[in-house]
Design an enzyme around this catalytic site. Structure first.
Site, PDB file in Angstrom:
ATOM      1  N   LYS A  54     -14.770   2.894 -31.015  1.00 14.26           N
ATOM      2  CA  LYS A  54     -14.112   3.638 -29.942  1.00 14.26           C
ATOM      3  C   LYS A  54     -14.621   5.071 -29.977  1.00 14.26           C
ATOM      4  O   LYS A  54     -14.464   5.768 -30.979  1.00 14.26           O
ATOM      5  CB  LYS A  54     -12.601   3.606 -30.126  1.00 14.26           C
ATOM      6  N   LYS A 112     -15.733   0.572 -26.830  1.00 15.64           N
ATOM      7  CA  LYS A 112     -15.023   1.305 -25.780  1.00 15.64           C
ATOM      8  C   LYS A 112     -15.501   2.740 -25.728  1.00 15.64           C
ATOM      9  O   LYS A 112     -15.559   3.378 -26.767  1.00 15.64           O
ATOM     10  CB  LYS A 112     -13.526   1.267 -26.092  1.00 15.64           C
ATOM     11  N   CYS A 171      -3.215  10.468 -32.224  1.00 20.35           N
ATOM     12  CA  CYS A 171      -3.050   9.051 -32.541  1.00 20.35           C
ATOM     13  C   CYS A 171      -2.497   8.837 -33.948  1.00 20.35           C
ATOM     14  O   CYS A 171      -2.197   7.709 -34.342  1.00 20.35           O
ATOM     15  CB  CYS A 171      -4.380   8.319 -32.379  1.00 20.35           C
ATOM     16  N   ARG A 216     -10.003  14.511 -29.957  1.00 21.81           N
ATOM     17  CA  ARG A 216      -9.926  13.358 -30.842  1.00 21.81           C
ATOM     18  C   ARG A 216     -11.208  13.143 -31.658  1.00 21.81           C
ATOM     19  O   ARG A 216     -11.428  12.070 -32.202  1.00 21.81           O
ATOM     20  CB  ARG A 216      -9.632  12.095 -30.034  1.00 21.81           C
ATOM     21  N   TYR A 220      -9.294  -2.504 -15.309  1.00 18.15           N
ATOM     22  CA  TYR A 220      -8.311  -2.250 -14.254  1.00 18.15           C
ATOM     23  C   TYR A 220      -8.681  -2.980 -12.973  1.00 18.15           C
ATOM     24  O   TYR A 220      -7.909  -3.023 -12.036  1.00 18.15           O
ATOM     25  CB  TYR A 220      -8.193  -0.734 -14.015  1.00 18.15           C
TER      26      TYR A 220
HETATM   27  C1  PBG Z   1      -4.809   5.111 -26.919  1.00 18.17           C
HETATM   28  C2  PBG Z   1      -5.735   4.595 -25.897  1.00 18.17           C
HETATM   29  C3  PBG Z   1      -6.560   5.309 -24.993  1.00 18.17           C
HETATM   30  C4  PBG Z   1      -7.134   4.358 -24.168  1.00 18.17           C
HETATM   31  C5  PBG Z   1      -6.689   3.119 -24.588  1.00 18.17           C
HETATM   32  N1  PBG Z   1      -5.856   3.283 -25.672  1.00 18.17           N
HETATM   33  C6  PBG Z   1      -6.751   6.753 -24.776  1.00 18.17           C
HETATM   34  C7  PBG Z   1      -7.357   7.627 -25.769  1.00 18.17           C
HETATM   35  O1  PBG Z   1      -7.885   7.240 -26.807  1.00 18.17           O
HETATM   36  O2  PBG Z   1      -7.261   8.828 -25.494  1.00 18.17           O
HETATM   37  C8  PBG Z   1      -8.063   4.677 -23.019  1.00 18.17           C
HETATM   38  C9  PBG Z   1      -8.080   3.690 -21.929  1.00 18.17           C
HETATM   39  C10 PBG Z   1      -8.726   4.138 -20.678  1.00 18.17           C
HETATM   40  O3  PBG Z   1      -9.253   5.261 -20.514  1.00 18.17           O
HETATM   41  O4  PBG Z   1      -8.735   3.315 -19.764  1.00 18.17           O
HETATM   42  N2  PBG Z   1      -5.368   5.568 -28.087  1.00 18.17           N
END
Ligand code: PBG
Length: 327
Positions: A197, A250, A132, A219, A315
């Site tokens: 997150k 999240k 990222c 990550r 979704y």
């Molecule tokens: C990008 C991002 C991610 C998601 C949303 N924005 C993936 C990640 O951090 O690897 C995940 C969304 C999902 O799993 O529905 N950084």
């Protein structure tokens, strides 16, 4: 003081359907749902994502043809994820004026000015290493990444995005984005920060869908440890100090306690991202006949609202809205 049984009988309020509705505390509504949509270069493309049945990679023309339905269903908007034509070490297409997301924002807003377009601000879909932020060797660099994130957010705002949502988890990104937007006359564009997150295994299907799996390591040096809740409050507090208008937790389902904590501690709207793995688990079990997918979907989304989410990114959004319409 509460009376006890046999005077107290909670079941009295559960006997009739209308009575149950009268005392219902949480109401799920399509107007709280944001649909994540994947947009790709090309024409006539509508390719189902294998691990996320019912979700597609859309070329822009196909995306536009669906927005009318989503809008009519009462969904307020989408959050856009782009699949770039090519990837490089700097994630160039993330902030290219003719990048797929920038083009999609312009076209969607031209055809559907009232439909909200949120954008995910991150580099991972655009970098060849899949991280990222910028890298040096195996390290993910923080401060040099901020400029590119701000540039990305600005390019989205210039294209007409209604909300920019940084999901990278670099320290200081919200402040960098806020300053850049303000310096360029976009002080009216709100920031939805992916504040808490987590480094979650629930992102698996998304990374397939977005071709964004990291090419080395993971990550965990920037996303949060799933074991931490107090730290989420720190992240939210910092993002608010830097100018976030909305904050996000999240994933959602394994973090309902964190949603509630954030909701109780701060006076800003809280969003929760019902992520790809949470979606796919329900779809997979339902396909096998092991659960009633529709009921589980509604139960899960209601729980996320009950935990304190004002906004849910999911979704399931079109499916819920269609159910809602049928009544
Ligand atoms: C990008 C991002 C991610 C998601 C949303 N924005 C993936 C990640 O951090 O690897 C995940 C969304 C999902 O799993 O529905 N950084």
């Amino acid at each position: 003081m509460m009376t006890a049984f046999p005077v107290a009988r909670p079941r009295r309020l559960r006997e009739k359907e209308k009575m149950r509705l009268l005392v219902r505390e949480t109401e799920l509504s399509p107007q709280d749902l944001i649909y994540p949509a994947f947009v790709t270069h090309g024409r006539g493309i509508e390719e189902e994502i294998a691990a996320m049945p019912g979700n597609f990679h859309y070329s822009l023309d196909r995306l536009l043809s669906h927005i009318e339905e989503w809008q009519e269903l009462g969904l307020p908007g989408i959050i856009l994820f782009g699949l770039p034509a090519s990837k490089d070490s700097q994630g160039t297409e993330a902030y290219a004026p003719e990048g797929i997301v920038q083009r999609a924002i312009r076209e969607v807003k031209r055809h559907f000015p009232d439909f909200l377009v949120l954008t995910d601000v991150c580099l991972c879909q655009y970098t060849d290493h899949g991280h990222c932020g910028l890298i040096q060797g195996q390290r993910i660099l923080n401060d040099p990444t901020l400029e590119l994130l701000a540039k990305t957010a600005l390019s989205h705002a210039e294209a007409g995005a209604d909300v920019v949502a940084p999901s990278d988890m670099m320290d200081g990104r919200v402040g960098a984005i806020r300053r850049t937007l303000d310096d360029h006359g976009f002080d009216h564009v709100p920031i939805l920060a992916y504040s808490a997150k987590y480094a979650s295994a629930f992102y698996g299907p998304f990374r397939e869908a977005a071709h964004s799996a990291p090419q080395f390591g993971d990550r965990r040096s920037y996303q949060m440890d799933p074991a931490n809740a107090r730290e989420a409050l720190k992240e939210v507090e910092l993002d608010l100090q830097e100018g976030a208008d909305l904050v996000m937790v999240k994933p959602a389902l394994a973090y309902l306690d964190v949603i509630r904590l954030v909701k109780d501690h701060f006076h800003v709207p809280v969003a929760a991202y019902n992520v790809s793995g949470e979606y796919s688990m329900i779809k997979a079990a339902a396909e096998r006949g092991w659960i009633d997918g529709e009921k589980v979907m509604l139960e899960v989304l209601t729980a996320i609202k009950r935990a304190g989410a004002d906004i849910i990114l999911t979704y399931f959004a079109p499916e819920v809205a269609r159910l809602w319409r049928r009544g």
